[in-house]
Design a protein around this motif. Structure first.
Motif, PDB file in Angstrom:
ATOM      1  N   THR A  15       0.834  -1.203   0.000  1.00 51.91           N
ATOM      2  CA  THR A  15       0.000   0.000   0.000  1.00 51.91           C
ATOM      3  C   THR A  15       0.868   1.252   0.000  1.00 51.91           C
ATOM      4  O   THR A  15       0.610   2.211  -0.744  1.00 51.91           O
ATOM      5  CB  THR A  15      -0.932   0.005   1.221  1.00 51.91           C
ATOM      6  OG1 THR A  15      -1.745  -1.174   1.196  1.00 51.91           O
ATOM      7  CG2 THR A  15      -1.821   1.235   1.228  1.00 51.91           C
ATOM      8  N   GLU A  17       3.936   1.548  -1.096  1.00 54.92           N
ATOM      9  CA  GLU A  17       4.587   1.678  -2.411  1.00 54.92           C
ATOM     10  C   GLU A  17       3.625   2.229  -3.451  1.00 54.92           C
ATOM     11  O   GLU A  17       4.004   3.056  -4.288  1.00 54.92           O
ATOM     12  CB  GLU A  17       5.152   0.328  -2.844  1.00 54.92           C
ATOM     13  CG  GLU A  17       6.393  -0.076  -2.069  1.00 54.92           C
ATOM     14  CD  GLU A  17       6.887  -1.483  -2.418  1.00 54.92           C
ATOM     15  OE1 GLU A  17       6.180  -2.218  -3.120  1.00 54.92           O
ATOM     16  OE2 GLU A  17       7.995  -1.809  -1.974  1.00 54.92           O
ATOM     17  N   ASN A  18       2.359   1.796  -3.420  1.00 49.89           N
ATOM     18  CA  ASN A  18       1.357   2.320  -4.356  1.00 49.89           C
ATOM     19  C   ASN A  18       1.111   3.807  -4.108  1.00 49.89           C
ATOM     20  O   ASN A  18       0.965   4.590  -5.048  1.00 49.89           O
ATOM     21  CB  ASN A  18       0.042   1.545  -4.231  1.00 49.89           C
ATOM     22  CG  ASN A  18       0.134   0.174  -4.851  1.00 49.89           C
ATOM     23  OD1 ASN A  18       0.976  -0.066  -5.717  1.00 49.89           O
ATOM     24  ND2 ASN A  18      -0.714  -0.737  -4.400  1.00 49.89           N
ATOM     25  N   MET A  19       1.055   4.188  -2.837  1.00 50.63           N
ATOM     26  CA  MET A  19       0.838   5.600  -2.509  1.00 50.63           C
ATOM     27  C   MET A  19       2.028   6.442  -2.982  1.00 50.63           C
ATOM     28  O   MET A  19       1.856   7.525  -3.541  1.00 50.63           O
ATOM     29  CB  MET A  19       0.624   5.766  -1.002  1.00 50.63           C
ATOM     30  CG  MET A  19      -0.692   5.193  -0.518  1.00 50.63           C
ATOM     31  SD  MET A  19      -0.843   5.138   1.289  1.00 50.63           S
ATOM     32  CE  MET A  19      -0.821   6.861   1.712  1.00 50.63           C
ATOM     33  N   ALA A  21       4.128   5.669  -5.400  1.00 54.48           N
ATOM     34  CA  ALA A  21       4.189   5.653  -6.863  1.00 54.48           C
ATOM     35  C   ALA A  21       3.283   6.729  -7.445  1.00 54.48           C
ATOM     36  O   ALA A  21       3.667   7.442  -8.380  1.00 54.48           O
ATOM     37  CB  ALA A  21       3.804   4.274  -7.389  1.00 54.48           C
ATOM     38  N   SER A  22       2.068   6.869  -6.886  1.00 53.16           N
ATOM     39  CA  SER A  22       1.160   7.893  -7.417  1.00 53.16           C
ATOM     40  C   SER A  22       1.690   9.297  -7.110  1.00 53.16           C
ATOM     41  O   SER A  22       1.518  10.219  -7.904  1.00 53.16           O
ATOM     42  CB  SER A  22      -0.250   7.704  -6.855  1.00 53.16           C
ATOM     43  OG  SER A  22      -0.264   7.923  -5.454  1.00 53.16           O
ATOM     44  N   ARG A  23       2.333   9.465  -5.968  1.00 53.09           N
ATOM     45  CA  ARG A  23       2.906  10.768  -5.624  1.00 53.09           C
ATOM     46  C   ARG A  23       4.110  11.081  -6.503  1.00 53.09           C
ATOM     47  O   ARG A  23       4.330  12.228  -6.884  1.00 53.09           O
ATOM     48  CB  ARG A  23       3.304  10.798  -4.151  1.00 53.09           C
ATOM     49  CG  ARG A  23       2.086  10.750  -3.221  1.00 53.09           C
ATOM     50  CD  ARG A  23       2.482  10.767  -1.779  1.00 53.09           C
ATOM     51  NE  ARG A  23       2.914  12.110  -1.427  1.00 53.09           N
ATOM     52  CZ  ARG A  23       3.555  12.413  -0.318  1.00 53.09           C
ATOM     53  NH1 ARG A  23       3.839  11.479   0.561  1.00 53.09           N
ATOM     54  NH2 ARG A  23       3.919  13.644  -0.072  1.00 53.09           N
ATOM     55  N   GLU A  25       4.541  10.165  -9.559  1.00 50.26           N
ATOM     56  CA  GLU A  25       4.079  10.489 -10.906  1.00 50.26           C
ATOM     57  C   GLU A  25       3.819  11.982 -11.070  1.00 50.26           C
ATOM     58  O   GLU A  25       4.073  12.534 -12.123  1.00 50.26           O
ATOM     59  CB  GLU A  25       2.822   9.677 -11.267  1.00 50.26           C
ATOM     60  CG  GLU A  25       3.114   8.235 -11.587  1.00 50.26           C
ATOM     61  CD  GLU A  25       4.093   8.062 -12.735  1.00 50.26           C
ATOM     62  OE1 GLU A  25       3.930   8.713 -13.793  1.00 50.26           O
ATOM     63  OE2 GLU A  25       5.049   7.277 -12.571  1.00 50.26           O
ATOM     64  N   VAL A  26       3.314  12.636 -10.040  1.00 47.71           N
ATOM     65  CA  VAL A  26       3.050  14.073 -10.152  1.00 47.71           C
ATOM     66  C   VAL A  26       4.313  14.890  -9.939  1.00 47.71           C
ATOM     67  O   VAL A  26       4.353  16.068 -10.294  1.00 47.71           O
ATOM     68  CB  VAL A  26       1.930  14.546  -9.200  1.00 47.71           C
ATOM     69  CG1 VAL A  26       0.617  13.867  -9.534  1.00 47.71           C
ATOM     70  CG2 VAL A  26       2.304  14.337  -7.753  1.00 47.71           C
ATOM     71  N   LYS A  28       7.272  14.059 -11.331  1.00 48.33           N
ATOM     72  CA  LYS A  28       8.052  14.014 -12.578  1.00 48.33           C
ATOM     73  C   LYS A  28       7.862  15.275 -13.421  1.00 48.33           C
ATOM     74  O   LYS A  28       8.855  15.884 -13.835  1.00 48.33           O
ATOM     75  CB  LYS A  28       7.727  12.746 -13.365  1.00 48.33           C
ATOM     76  CG  LYS A  28       8.296  11.502 -12.733  1.00 48.33           C
ATOM     77  CD  LYS A  28       7.916  10.261 -13.507  1.00 48.33           C
ATOM     78  CE  LYS A  28       8.425   9.007 -12.791  1.00 48.33           C
ATOM     79  NZ  LYS A  28       8.009   7.784 -13.484  1.00 48.33           N
TER      80      LYS A  28
END
Length: 109
Positions: A15, A17-19, A21-23, A25-26, A28
């Motif tokens: 969980t 790592e998923n959180m 990963a989404s953070r 992405e923004v 980049k």
């Protein structure tokens, strides 16, 4: 071999790592924008330096600030490097300081 504690923490780590990963992405596009901004700032700094030198040369050649302004040239915000204003020396008469009455050179700072 897995231990019972590995099984209990796996969903938590997944969980997290998923959180992340989404953070990430923004972040980049922000990182790309920061790099582009630094590149453009370096270009602008170079252009400002060249502009300041050209403006100073035009001024030294006799063009007044008003004439330059009428041609669309605004006074540069940064002055070209050189001798700073106010660093001139001046001669003063100091008859009472050393008792000789001769002139001496002092800094005007």
């Amino acid at each position: 071999m897995t231990t019972p504690s590995d099984d209990a923490t796996s969903p938590i780590l997944a969980t997290a790592e998923n959180m992340l990963a989404s953070r990430l992405e923004v972040i980049k596009p922000l990182a790309e924008a920061i790099a582009e901004r630094k590149r453009l700032q370096a270009l602008l700094d170079g252009a400002d330096k060249a502009y300041g030198s050209a403006y100073a040369a035009a001024s030294a050649a006799g063009w007044s600030p008003d004439e330059l302004r009428r041609m669309g040239a605004e006074e540069p915000t940064r002055r070209p490097q050189g001798r700073p204003k106010g660093s001139r020396t001046r001669r003063t008469r100091s008859g009472s300081e050393d008792g000789t009455g001769t002139s001496s050179t002092t800094d005007a700072t």
